[in-house]
Motif scaffolding. Structure first.
Motif, PDB file in Angstrom:
ATOM      1  N   LEU A   1      -5.458  -3.453  -8.294  1.00 26.92           N
ATOM      2  CA  LEU A   1      -6.090  -4.762  -8.487  1.00 26.92           C
ATOM      3  C   LEU A   1      -6.300  -5.478  -7.152  1.00 26.92           C
ATOM      4  CD1 LEU A   1      -4.165  -6.054 -11.636  1.00 26.92           C
ATOM      5  CD2 LEU A   1      -6.591  -5.517 -11.509  1.00 26.92           C
ATOM      6  N   LEU A   2      -5.271  -5.477  -6.320  1.00 32.76           N
ATOM      7  CA  LEU A   2      -5.372  -6.173  -5.039  1.00 32.76           C
ATOM      8  C   LEU A   2      -6.405  -5.513  -4.127  1.00 32.76           C
ATOM      9  CD1 LEU A   2      -4.275  -8.415  -3.184  1.00 32.76           C
ATOM     10  CD2 LEU A   2      -2.606  -6.756  -2.333  1.00 32.76           C
ATOM     11  N   ALA A   3      -6.398  -4.178  -4.075  1.00 31.17           N
ATOM     12  CA  ALA A   3      -7.335  -3.471  -3.201  1.00 31.17           C
ATOM     13  C   ALA A   3      -8.785  -3.720  -3.626  1.00 31.17           C
ATOM     14  CB  ALA A   3      -7.024  -1.976  -3.207  1.00 31.17           C
ATOM     15  N   LEU A   4      -9.046  -3.644  -4.931  1.00 31.35           N
ATOM     16  CA  LEU A   4     -10.400  -3.862  -5.417  1.00 31.35           C
ATOM     17  C   LEU A   4     -10.902  -5.266  -5.077  1.00 31.35           C
ATOM     18  CD1 LEU A   4     -10.328  -2.143  -8.928  1.00 31.35           C
ATOM     19  CD2 LEU A   4     -11.752  -1.498  -6.993  1.00 31.35           C
ATOM     20  N   GLN A   5     -10.022  -6.232  -5.201  1.00 32.30           N
ATOM     21  CA  GLN A   5     -10.444  -7.608  -4.972  1.00 32.30           C
ATOM     22  C   GLN A   5     -10.550  -7.934  -3.488  1.00 32.30           C
ATOM     23  OE1 GLN A   5      -8.801 -10.526  -7.814  1.00 32.30           O
ATOM     24  NE2 GLN A   5      -7.676  -8.813  -8.698  1.00 32.30           N
TER      25      GLN A   5
ATOM     26  N   ASN B   1      -7.136   0.128   7.612  1.00 31.26           N
ATOM     27  CA  ASN B   1      -5.822   0.021   8.242  1.00 31.26           C
ATOM     28  C   ASN B   1      -5.192  -1.343   7.983  1.00 31.26           C
ATOM     29  OD1 ASN B   1      -5.953   2.616   9.320  1.00 31.26           O
ATOM     30  ND2 ASN B   1      -6.918   1.925  11.215  1.00 31.26           N
ATOM     31  N   TRP B   2      -6.025  -2.392   8.056  1.00 29.90           N
ATOM     32  CA  TRP B   2      -5.525  -3.736   7.774  1.00 29.90           C
ATOM     33  C   TRP B   2      -5.091  -3.864   6.312  1.00 29.90           C
ATOM     34  CZ3 TRP B   2      -7.792  -7.065   4.208  1.00 29.90           C
ATOM     35  CH2 TRP B   2      -7.219  -8.333   4.136  1.00 29.90           C
ATOM     36  N   LEU B   3      -5.914  -3.340   5.405  1.00 25.75           N
ATOM     37  CA  LEU B   3      -5.595  -3.421   3.981  1.00 25.75           C
ATOM     38  C   LEU B   3      -4.336  -2.615   3.665  1.00 25.75           C
ATOM     39  CD1 LEU B   3      -6.280  -4.450   1.201  1.00 25.75           C
ATOM     40  CD2 LEU B   3      -7.918  -2.574   0.941  1.00 25.75           C
ATOM     41  N   ARG B   4      -4.142  -1.501   4.364  1.00 24.61           N
ATOM     42  CA  ARG B   4      -2.929  -0.704   4.167  1.00 24.61           C
ATOM     43  C   ARG B   4      -1.681  -1.529   4.521  1.00 24.61           C
ATOM     44  NH1 ARG B   4      -4.126   3.185   7.302  1.00 24.61           N
ATOM     45  NH2 ARG B   4      -5.084   4.460   5.673  1.00 24.61           N
ATOM     46  N   GLN B   5      -1.772  -2.296   5.582  1.00 23.41           N
ATOM     47  CA  GLN B   5      -0.642  -3.154   5.967  1.00 23.41           C
ATOM     48  C   GLN B   5      -0.361  -4.216   4.904  1.00 23.41           C
ATOM     49  OE1 GLN B   5      -1.425  -4.754   9.884  1.00 23.41           O
ATOM     50  NE2 GLN B   5      -2.075  -2.773  10.678  1.00 23.41           N
ATOM     51  N   ILE B   6      -1.441  -4.813   4.335  1.00 22.46           N
ATOM     52  CA  ILE B   6      -1.264  -5.816   3.286  1.00 22.46           C
ATOM     53  C   ILE B   6      -0.593  -5.203   2.060  1.00 22.46           C
ATOM     54  CG2 ILE B   6      -2.471  -7.388   1.712  1.00 22.46           C
ATOM     55  CD1 ILE B   6      -2.418  -8.375   4.562  1.00 22.46           C
ATOM     56  N   LEU B   7      -1.031  -4.000   1.682  1.00 23.13           N
ATOM     57  CA  LEU B   7      -0.446  -3.326   0.518  1.00 23.13           C
ATOM     58  C   LEU B   7       1.016  -2.971   0.759  1.00 23.13           C
ATOM     59  CD1 LEU B   7      -3.410  -0.959  -0.436  1.00 23.13           C
ATOM     60  CD2 LEU B   7      -2.615  -2.952  -1.716  1.00 23.13           C
TER      61      LEU B   7
ATOM     62  N   PRO C   1       7.435   0.355  -1.636  1.00 27.70           N
ATOM     63  CA  PRO C   1       6.593   0.371  -0.436  1.00 27.70           C
ATOM     64  C   PRO C   1       6.090   1.770  -0.104  1.00 27.70           C
ATOM     65  CG  PRO C   1       8.900  -0.059   0.133  1.00 27.70           C
ATOM     66  CD  PRO C   1       8.783  -0.158  -1.345  1.00 27.70           C
ATOM     67  N   ALA C   2       6.890   2.814  -0.443  1.00 29.27           N
ATOM     68  CA  ALA C   2       6.408   4.182  -0.243  1.00 29.27           C
ATOM     69  C   ALA C   2       5.208   4.462  -1.135  1.00 29.27           C
ATOM     70  CB  ALA C   2       7.533   5.176  -0.536  1.00 29.27           C
ATOM     71  N   ALA C   3       5.216   3.891  -2.349  1.00 34.73           N
ATOM     72  CA  ALA C   3       4.067   4.041  -3.251  1.00 34.73           C
ATOM     73  C   ALA C   3       2.843   3.341  -2.681  1.00 34.73           C
ATOM     74  CB  ALA C   3       4.410   3.479  -4.631  1.00 34.73           C
ATOM     75  N   ALA C   4       3.069   2.228  -1.976  1.00 36.59           N
ATOM     76  CA  ALA C   4       1.942   1.527  -1.330  1.00 36.59           C
ATOM     77  C   ALA C   4       1.323   2.395  -0.243  1.00 36.59           C
ATOM     78  CB  ALA C   4       2.424   0.196  -0.761  1.00 36.59           C
ATOM     79  N   VAL C   5       2.166   3.088   0.532  1.00 33.86           N
ATOM     80  CA  VAL C   5       1.660   3.989   1.572  1.00 33.86           C
ATOM     81  C   VAL C   5       0.873   5.131   0.946  1.00 33.86           C
ATOM     82  CG1 VAL C   5       2.307   5.559   3.424  1.00 33.86           C
ATOM     83  CG2 VAL C   5       3.549   3.412   3.132  1.00 33.86           C
ATOM     84  N   LEU C   6       1.432   5.720  -0.117  1.00 40.67           N
ATOM     85  CA  LEU C   6       0.755   6.823  -0.803  1.00 40.67           C
ATOM     86  C   LEU C   6      -0.578   6.363  -1.396  1.00 40.67           C
ATOM     87  CD1 LEU C   6       0.868   9.751  -1.833  1.00 40.67           C
ATOM     88  CD2 LEU C   6       2.035   8.886  -3.877  1.00 40.67           C
TER      89      LEU C   6
ATOM     90  N   SER D   1      -2.455   3.896  -0.366  1.00 41.76           N
ATOM     91  CA  SER D   1      -3.417   3.616   0.704  1.00 41.76           C
ATOM     92  C   SER D   1      -3.979   4.899   1.311  1.00 41.76           C
ATOM     93  CB  SER D   1      -2.756   2.765   1.790  1.00 41.76           C
ATOM     94  OG  SER D   1      -1.675   3.461   2.399  1.00 41.76           O
ATOM     95  N   LEU D   2      -3.195   5.973   1.305  1.00 43.40           N
ATOM     96  CA  LEU D   2      -3.673   7.238   1.859  1.00 43.40           C
ATOM     97  C   LEU D   2      -4.576   7.992   0.892  1.00 43.40           C
ATOM     98  CD1 LEU D   2      -0.399   8.531   3.574  1.00 43.40           C
ATOM     99  CD2 LEU D   2      -2.423   7.544   4.687  1.00 43.40           C
ATOM    100  N   VAL D   3      -4.320   7.846  -0.403  1.00 45.43           N
ATOM    101  CA  VAL D   3      -5.061   8.614  -1.408  1.00 45.43           C
ATOM    102  C   VAL D   3      -6.248   7.828  -1.963  1.00 45.43           C
ATOM    103  CG1 VAL D   3      -4.924   9.739  -3.671  1.00 45.43           C
ATOM    104  CG2 VAL D   3      -3.030   9.951  -2.027  1.00 45.43           C
ATOM    105  N   ARG D   4      -6.019   6.556  -2.313  1.00 42.75           N
ATOM    106  CA  ARG D   4      -7.027   5.789  -3.036  1.00 42.75           C
ATOM    107  C   ARG D   4      -7.977   5.026  -2.114  1.00 42.75           C
ATOM    108  NH1 ARG D   4     -10.560   5.463  -6.886  1.00 42.75           N
ATOM    109  NH2 ARG D   4     -10.800   3.401  -7.836  1.00 42.75           N
ATOM    110  N   LEU D   5      -7.471   4.486  -1.010  1.00 42.47           N
ATOM    111  CA  LEU D   5      -8.319   3.665  -0.146  1.00 42.47           C
ATOM    112  C   LEU D   5      -9.531   4.401   0.413  1.00 42.47           C
ATOM    113  CD1 LEU D   5      -5.965   1.295   1.888  1.00 42.47           C
ATOM    114  CD2 LEU D   5      -7.289   0.844  -0.176  1.00 42.47           C
TER     115      LEU D   5
END
Length: 401
Positions: free
Chosen positions: A317-321, A351-357, A382-387, A389-393
């Motif tokens: 949700l956050l990434a899409l918005q 990269n910026w959005l990855r940091q926010i996530l 937070p590990a799920a946020a990294v994963l 950002s690497l897969v979905r972003l």
């Protein structure tokens, strides 16, 4: 001579066409699916929440506060445009039909939205106040009547030339609404008759005289129409790009230092996105609201591994918005002439959005760890946020290029 009847029909038709166009685009968005899943999860745990609420839960007070604010808030779309200050002002005396149609449209949509809100609150009424379809009809009817009353008097209230005067009368309406809704949910119908008398006096002998004393405040009506239009554009912009969207810039000096500026090409874009996130529009507020809603879901849902699925949904949700932050610059001419390759801009944004996530994932993890003492799942958030950002972003970035 301008035909105001044809003008209203033409503008309403164009407005509905635009809404249908954006709705079709929203229906094809992945955010619809995410929102639908949240509604399903929310409905399940809404019922569970009602079961665990204490017997002396102040339902009447909470419902009174919610509906008092809701009824007092009375937006009216007039569909005015900037050129109307020049072309329609000379025919102000013939604009009664145009504005009456605006008010009627607002009353129809306000009545529907009030009934929808009451339907959402009805389970609370059933558990703590009363039950039965007849009471649903009675409560819904009285709330709709109050909404129509508020829309009518708020329209006359808009004739006042000073916002401070409008605020004073808005406070009066809030007090009347508070007493009215409290008596309604206490089922004190005899006292409601007295409230109807007060509302009648306000309508005819207070707000009713404004039309005799003041004309239409065109600048105010235009400013309100622009504000309401931008709010609807911001909602649509959560699903798809809206080139006409304009954002307001906020100072926020206490956070502005986070987005430090650098003249290096590799850092300039990241600083721009961070400053935009902090200062422009409602991006920061969006991040805070989604995080708080995530806290609520983490609190309501029993602890376990499925909590990771919940936070992944909120990452989506956050990434899409927040991707709308990048796409809005595509319509900015000054952004396109930056001597920076498009791929560098997109990489800086991801990269910026990855940091926010990751920040959001860390906040979720701390909250969940304190709440349940299950620090294994808390660390995995937070590990799920990294994963994610690497897969979905990358897929999202390719879609928005």
């Amino acid at each position: 001579m301008i035909d105001v009847k044809k003008l209203w029909s033409k503008r309403q038709s164009a407005h509905m066409t635009e809404k249908l166009k954006y709705f079709s685009l929203m229906a094809n968005s992945g955010l619809i699916v995410s929102s639908f899943l949240l509604i399903i999860i929310g409905s399940v745990y809404y019922a569970k929440l009602l079961k665990v609420l204490p017997e002396h839960f102040p339902a009447v007070l909470i419902l009174t506060i919610v509906f008092s604010f809701w009824l007092t808030r009375s937006p009216i779309r007039t569909l005015l445009k900037e050129g109307d200050l020049v072309f329609l002002l000379p025919v102000e005396s013939g604009m009664k039909y145009y504005f009456s149609k605006s008010l009627s449209s607002a009353m129809a949509s306000g009545s529907f939205s009030t009934l929808f809100l009451f339907t959402l609150m009805w389970p609370i009424v059933q558990v703590f106040i009363t039950d039965g379809w007849m009471m649903y009809v009675v409560f819904g009817f009285f709330l709709i009547v109050s909404k129509v009353f508020n829309l009518y008097v708020s329209w006359e209230e808009r004739r006042l030339p000073y916002k401070s005067h409008q605020l004073n009368y808005r406070i009066i309406r809030f007090i009347v609404n508070f007493v009215y809704v409290f008596l309604l949910f206490e089922e004190a119908y005899l006292f409601l008759i007295a409230m109807f008398a007060i509302m009648y006096v306000l309508k005819n002998f207070v707000f009713g005289i404004f039309k005799k004393m003041h004309g239409y405040q065109w600048e105010l009506l235009l400013a309100e129409e622009q504000t309401l239009k931008m709010k609807s554009y911001r909602l649509v912009n959560l699903f798809t790009d809206v080139p006409a969207l304009k954002q307001m810039v906020n100072k926020r000096p206490w956070l502005n230092s986070i987005g430090t500026f650098s003249f290096k090409k590799g850092n300039a874009m990241s600083a721009l996105y961070m400053k935009t996130f902090i200062r422009l529009g409602d991006y920061l507020g969006l991040f805070v609201r989604l995080t708080l809603i995530g806290f609520l879901f983490l609190y309501l849902i029993p602890k376990g591994w499925w909590q990771l699925a919940v936070v992944l949904l909120f990452f989506q949700l956050l990434a899409l918005q927040l991707f709308t932050l990048f796409t809005q610059y595509k319509w900015n001419v000054s952004f396109t002439i930056y001597p920076i390759k498009p791929s560098v801009k997109m990489n800086a944004f991801t990269n910026w959005l990855r940091q926010i996530l990751i920040v959001q994932g860390a906040v979720y993890g701390i909250f969940y760890g304190i709440l349940t003492s299950d620090w294994l799942i808390a660390v995995l958030m937070p590990a799920a946020a990294v994963l994610f950002s690497l897969v979905r972003l990358p897929a999202l970035a390719k879609k928005h290029c």
